[in-house]
Design an enzyme around this catalytic site. Structure first.
Site, mmCIF file in Angstrom:
data_model
loop_
_atom_site.group_PDB
_atom_site.id
_atom_site.type_symbol
_atom_site.label_atom_id
_atom_site.label_comp_id
_atom_site.label_asym_id
_atom_site.label_seq_id
_atom_site.Cartn_x
_atom_site.Cartn_y
_atom_site.Cartn_z
ATOM 1 N N HIS A 113 9.653 3.784 -2.065
ATOM 2 C CA HIS A 113 8.435 4.579 -1.624
ATOM 3 C C HIS A 113 8.537 4.946 -0.073
ATOM 4 C CE1 HIS A 113 3.870 4.964 -1.086
ATOM 5 N NE2 HIS A 113 4.168 4.813 0.167
ATOM 6 N N GLU A 114 9.059 4.340 0.840
ATOM 7 C CA GLU A 114 9.225 4.604 1.976
ATOM 8 C C GLU A 114 10.173 5.719 2.513
ATOM 9 O OE1 GLU A 114 6.724 4.057 4.115
ATOM 10 O OE2 GLU A 114 5.884 2.533 2.955
ATOM 11 N N HIS A 164 8.605 9.216 2.080
ATOM 12 C CA HIS A 164 8.234 9.523 3.274
ATOM 13 C C HIS A 164 9.203 9.884 4.225
ATOM 14 C CE1 HIS A 164 4.223 8.734 2.039
ATOM 15 N NE2 HIS A 164 4.399 7.158 2.023
#
Length: 435
Positions: free
Chosen positions: A25-26, A29
């Site tokens: 997920h990170e 980003h």
């Protein structure tokens, strides 16, 4: 001892899957932020004390002690205040919240970073950066689901007979032994045997359980059942009777909570086997999974009273009750001790990770700060304001100051923390079990 080791193995595997999901997920980003030239000082998986970190280039990569989330730090998440300054103090507690958040987003500001601030990027770029995290969870869920369903498959019912019921028992009685006065089942009376494979019903071929089940339910009275037995096809002539059976929805799935309806009854158990699904079948199941996830998020507030009663009262923990990280780890531990083929256990474990990643995607898309969806909503609102001003030839309103919403973000965060603590208590006191 073996059960305990398997239980511990399940928890470890879930923790690893959790860390991978958060890191993935990170990474969404991080990669898009760097793509658009935003400086990212930190990429961290977990919260609390740092147990490992390394600095590569301008970013510190690390793992923290509590695997319950993660974050990346981007410079300039919020624009300067109305006075053009990064810091502005006030006696108002709400104003202090706003400026504390603004100050934190500029903590590691260095010379030359003026052109690398998050808020200076065009709204569509900020939307991509914030959407990339949840999207990575969705991608991981799809890959895991399609990989497990199309290679390992799923256990399902077939048209082969695994057992014949000797008498007619209404399903809502919840008993499996015949009692005096129970009528003989049509299947037993007609001579259906274990191992028979039903290939046609009333002269029409049947290749799957759902089709056969629907035709049996729709028939009351004489019928012709064609079976394959020892390489030969044999026609049996049972007379189906009405019985109280579990209701199904329009998709052929058993209605939850359980309801019972009158339908045609033959009286046999079908054999189950694990078989890979086709691309189309997997796509349909993935669509159902996402749809059910959306409904679960919408229904979440209504489940809180039942969760409270199951934790602090004498209520039962519902099977569809919200489950946290601790509860999911316990389920994974129990899963390792289930008496089932290893492939079935692996598919169930993969589906747990799929469900977790779908939940991460859906929750983070809620248009609330501090979730990713809140930043996306802020960027979209800024785009609408600026386009509207351009159309009506008004002055550019400038960037939308998301920092002004921080008081509301603290309220949302507080609600999430309280809910998380309630789920944690429920998982410890009255956990959901699969055995």
């Amino acid at each position: 001892m073996t059960e305990l080791l398997l239980y511990a193995l399940g928890i470890v595997l879930f923790a690893l899957g959790l860390l991978v999901s958060i890191a993935w997920h990170e990474l969404g980003h991080l990669s898009t932020a760097k793509l658009f030239g935003i400086r990212v000082p930190q990429y961290m998986v977990g919260f609390g004390p740092t147990i490992w970190s390394r600095k590569r280039g301008e970013t510190e990569y690390g793992i923290k002690a509590i695997p319950a989330g993660g974050y990346i730090r981007m410079i300039g998440m919020f624009p300067p205040g109305e006075d053009g300054k990064i810091e502005a103090r006030s006696t108002s507690p709400w104003r202090s919240m706003i400026e504390d958040a603004r100050e934190a987003s500029y903590e590691e500001l260095k010379p030359g970073d003026e052109t690398r601030l998050f808020y200076t990027r065009k709204p569509w770029k900020r939307v991509i950066v914030m959407f990339a995290g949840p999207f990575m969870n969705l991608v991981l869920a799809v890959v895991l689901f399609f990989g497990s369903m199309m290679t390992l498959g799923i256990e399902g019912q077939t048209t082969q007979v695994a057992g014949v019921q000797k008498c007619v028992i209404e399903q809502d009685e919840k008993r499996d032994k015949c009692a005096a006065g129970d009528p003989v089942s049509p299947a037993f009376k007609a001579g259906l045997k274990d191992g028979d494979r039903i290939v046609a019903f009333n002269g029409t071929p049947v290749n799957d359980w759902d089709t056969l089940s629907d035709r049996i339910r729709d028939t009351i009275g004489p019928a012709t059942v064609t079976v394959e037995r020892a390489g030969q096809r044999i026609d049996l002539h049972p007379t189906l009777v009405p019985n109280k059976v579990l209701a199904k929805d329009e998709d052929g799935k058993v209605v939850q909570p359980a309801k019972y309806v009158a339908a045609g009854y033959l009286g046999f158990a079908s054999k189950t086997e694990v078989a890979p699904l086709t691309f189309g079948e997997t796509t349909d199941r993935m669509g159902d999974l996402l749809e059910n996830g959306v409904h679960s998020v919408i229904a979440l507030p209504g489940k809180i009273p039942g969760l409270w009663d199951a934790t602090f009262g004498d209520g039962e923990r519902a099977d569809d009750s919200p489950v946290g990280v601790v509860g999911a780890a316990r389920i994974t531990g129990e899963l390792m001790n289930v008496e089932a083929p290893p492939t079935t256990i692996l598919v169930m474990f993969m589906n747990l990770l799929v469900g977790f990643n779908v939940s991460l995607f859906l929750f983070n898309m809620l248009p609330l700060l501090p979730l990713d969806g809140g930043h996306i909503a802020g960027a979209l609102w800024e785009s609408v304001r600026r386009h509207t001003a351009r159309i009506f030839k008004r002055p550019d309103p400038g960037p939308f100051d998301v920092a002004k919403l921080m008081p509301a973000a603290y309220v949302v965060a507080g609600v999430f923390v309280c809910f998380t603590l309630l789920v944690l208590a429920a998982d410890l006191v009255n956990p959901v079990r699969i055995t």
